[in-house]
Design an enzyme around this catalytic site. Structure first.
Site, PDB file in Angstrom:
ATOM      1  N   CYS A 211      -6.588   0.738  -0.276  1.00  0.00           N
ATOM      2  CA  CYS A 211      -6.594  -0.003   0.983  1.00  0.00           C
ATOM      3  C   CYS A 211      -6.533  -1.482   0.678  1.00  0.00           C
ATOM      4  O   CYS A 211      -7.294  -1.980  -0.159  1.00  0.00           O
ATOM      5  CB  CYS A 211      -7.841   0.317   1.803  1.00  0.00           C
TER       6      CYS A 211
ATOM      7  N   GLU B 229     -25.654 -10.122  28.240  1.00  0.00           N
ATOM      8  CA  GLU B 229     -25.132  -9.016  27.435  1.00  0.00           C
ATOM      9  C   GLU B 229     -25.579  -7.693  28.043  1.00  0.00           C
ATOM     10  O   GLU B 229     -26.729  -7.556  28.471  1.00  0.00           O
ATOM     11  CB  GLU B 229     -25.623  -9.130  25.987  1.00  0.00           C
TER      12      GLU B 229
ATOM     13  N   CYS C  65      -2.477  -0.160   9.351  1.00  0.00           N
ATOM     14  CA  CYS C  65      -1.541  -1.294   9.319  1.00  0.00           C
ATOM     15  C   CYS C  65      -0.211  -0.844   9.923  1.00  0.00           C
ATOM     16  O   CYS C  65       0.235   0.270   9.689  1.00  0.00           O
ATOM     17  CB  CYS C  65      -1.281  -1.769   7.887  1.00  0.00           C
TER      18      CYS C  65
ATOM     19  N   CYS D  85       0.816  -1.211   0.000  1.00  0.00           N
ATOM     20  CA  CYS D  85       0.000   0.000   0.000  1.00  0.00           C
ATOM     21  C   CYS D  85       0.848   1.259   0.000  1.00  0.00           C
ATOM     22  O   CYS D  85       1.836   1.364   0.747  1.00  0.00           O
ATOM     23  CB  CYS D  85      -0.924   0.004   1.223  1.00  0.00           C
TER      24      CYS D  85
ATOM     25  N   PHE E 164     -20.999 -11.919  27.706  1.00  0.00           N
ATOM     26  CA  PHE E 164     -20.724 -10.888  26.702  1.00  0.00           C
ATOM     27  C   PHE E 164     -21.163 -11.423  25.329  1.00  0.00           C
ATOM     28  O   PHE E 164     -20.404 -11.437  24.368  1.00  0.00           O
ATOM     29  CB  PHE E 164     -19.240 -10.500  26.680  1.00  0.00           C
TER      30      PHE E 164
ATOM     31  N   CYS F 101      -9.489 -10.465  22.615  1.00  0.00           N
ATOM     32  CA  CYS F 101      -8.858  -9.586  21.635  1.00  0.00           C
ATOM     33  C   CYS F 101      -7.665  -8.861  22.243  1.00  0.00           C
ATOM     34  O   CYS F 101      -7.189  -7.871  21.689  1.00  0.00           O
ATOM     35  CB  CYS F 101      -9.873  -8.583  21.081  1.00  0.00           C
TER      36      CYS F 101
ATOM     37  N   ASP G 146     -16.408 -13.836  26.052  1.00  0.00           N
ATOM     38  CA  ASP G 146     -15.741 -13.027  25.032  1.00  0.00           C
ATOM     39  C   ASP G 146     -15.778 -11.571  25.478  1.00  0.00           C
ATOM     40  O   ASP G 146     -16.561 -10.766  24.978  1.00  0.00           O
ATOM     41  CB  ASP G 146     -16.449 -13.207  23.679  1.00  0.00           C
TER      42      ASP G 146
END
Length: 388
Positions: free
Chosen positions: A126, A274, A56, A47, A256, A346, A320
């Site tokens: 992109c 949730e 990135c 890119c 979650f 994550c 999660d």
């Protein structure tokens, strides 16, 4: 001269002599003056915006070294807590598969921000976004200029079942001319929904048919700005890991739960907790429509985590949490007697922190599945199975 051995968590290369170098790949050579001489794993970034664009950080790594970085991030986080676990091969999403992203717009610019900066990099190409989403960037830039945008806003893009979903935060154009411009834009570019939020909640300006996202084979009503796994490939990898982890469990607690990414994929009776009401209502409606044994509850798991007694009613647990992890829930998870726990994360660092509490409570990390769905970024995801 010193050989670059690995890439650290923030993306800089680490040399054998301990020095750090930006934009260095394993196998590169770092000279005494700090120059990086490219090695066998240093590729030409595809890119034109790299490395300025913050979307990135690692386009200079080939796939072999990037997948090694993803696995290493998890191993280093575990090691920092005195833990180790079998780490499976990385599931890496291909280029141009990101189905959700937040861009920024201001004064005729539209794109990601520069690394560690608020400066907007005006996106002209992109290599991570779905082509259908990137195709909207130029016409959306023109639309915002026509609407008279005069302040910085956020633009949320997502790919729904019906097509692109757009949510603009911080700007709500008014008047007939603006409405006509929005309608013409949406018709021309096949937009599924266009919503605006000027601080009082999303207002839908265009939605010819109800917008859904299919999860577990079931269309679920998708609120504006709803959370989705970043790529379909990433979602598939995480769902497969959760299904393997829970096995033949007849009752599962999904903590979650969101829109039901995991709950709707499990062949069990599922309690789904949730905190976001709009996601919870969407999951409840989808489950009721299909007659699925899913029982959603509106519950803030930070303020009111499940107790050990509540958890012990289930055969397995899926959790999660957001990037901050699940510190408030972890103590009860460590003490409960369910057969297995699937932990989706994550953030390797907060996962390892919570995993240490689990291990000290008598659990073992059976395996960890790394998932690289934020390709060429330092953002790493994983799913892990805990057993007694």
């Amino acid at each position: 001269m010193s050989l670059i051995l690995r890439v650290a968590a923030r993306g800089d290369g680490v040399a054998a002599d301990g020095r750090h170098a930006a934009l260095a790949a394993p196998g590169d050579t770092l000279t005494a003056t700090g120059e990086v001489i490219a090695g066998p794993h240093h590729q030409s970034p595809p890119c034109r915006h790299f490395p300025q664009c913050g979307g990135c950080q690692l386009q200079h790594l080939d796939d072999e070294s990037y997948t090694a970085f993803v696995a290493d991030r998890i191993a280093v986080a575990l090691d920092a807590q005195g833990l180790e676990a079998p780490i499976r091969p990385v599931k890496l999403s291909p280029p141009r598969t990101r189905r959700r992203a937040t861009l920024h717009a201001d004064r005729g610019l539209l794109g990601f921000t520069a690394e560690s900066s608020h400066q907007i990099v005006d996106m002209r190409e992109c290599h991570i976004l779905l082509p259908e989403l990137f195709a909207l960037v130029a016409p959306l830039r023109a639309l915002l200029q026509r609407l008279g945008l005069k302040r910085r806003i956020d633009v949320h893009l997502a790919m729904a079942d019906q097509g692109p979903d757009i949510l603009i935060n911080g700007f709500a154009p008014q008047g007939l001319e603006a409405a006509e411009a929005l309608t013409a834009f949406c018709e021309k570019h096949g937009v599924a929904r266009f919503s605006v939020d000027d601080g009082v909640g999303p207002e839908t300006r265009w939605e010819p048919q109800p917008v859904t996202i299919t999860l577990g084979g079931i269309p679920v009503a998708m609120p504006p700005g709803a959370f989705l796994q970043a790529t379909q490939e990433g979602e598939d990898a995480l769902v497969a890991a959760v299904q393997e982890s829970t096995g033949k469990a007849k009752t599962v607690a999904d903590l979650f739960a969101g829109l039901g990414t995991f709950a709707l994929a499990l062949p069990a009776k599922v309690y789904a907790a949730e905190g976001a009401r709009d996601a919870l209502f969407s999951l409840r409606a989808a489950a009721q429509l299909r007659g699925r044994p899913i029982f959603p509850e509106h519950r803030d798991l930070y303020r009111r985590p499940l107790t050990v007694a509540e958890l012990d009613r289930f055969d397995a647990v899926v959790i999660d949490p957001p990037r901050a992890g699940a510190r408030e829930q972890t103590d009860a998870l460590a003490a409960c007697r369910v057969n297995s726990i699937a932990y989706v994360s994550c953030n390797p660092s907060t996962f390892a922190r919570d995993a240490k509490v689990m291990v000290e409570g008598g659990w073992r990390i059976d395996w960890v599945q790394p998932v690289g769905q934020f390709r060429w970024s330092t953002h790493v995801e994983l799913a892990a199975r805990f057993v007694r």
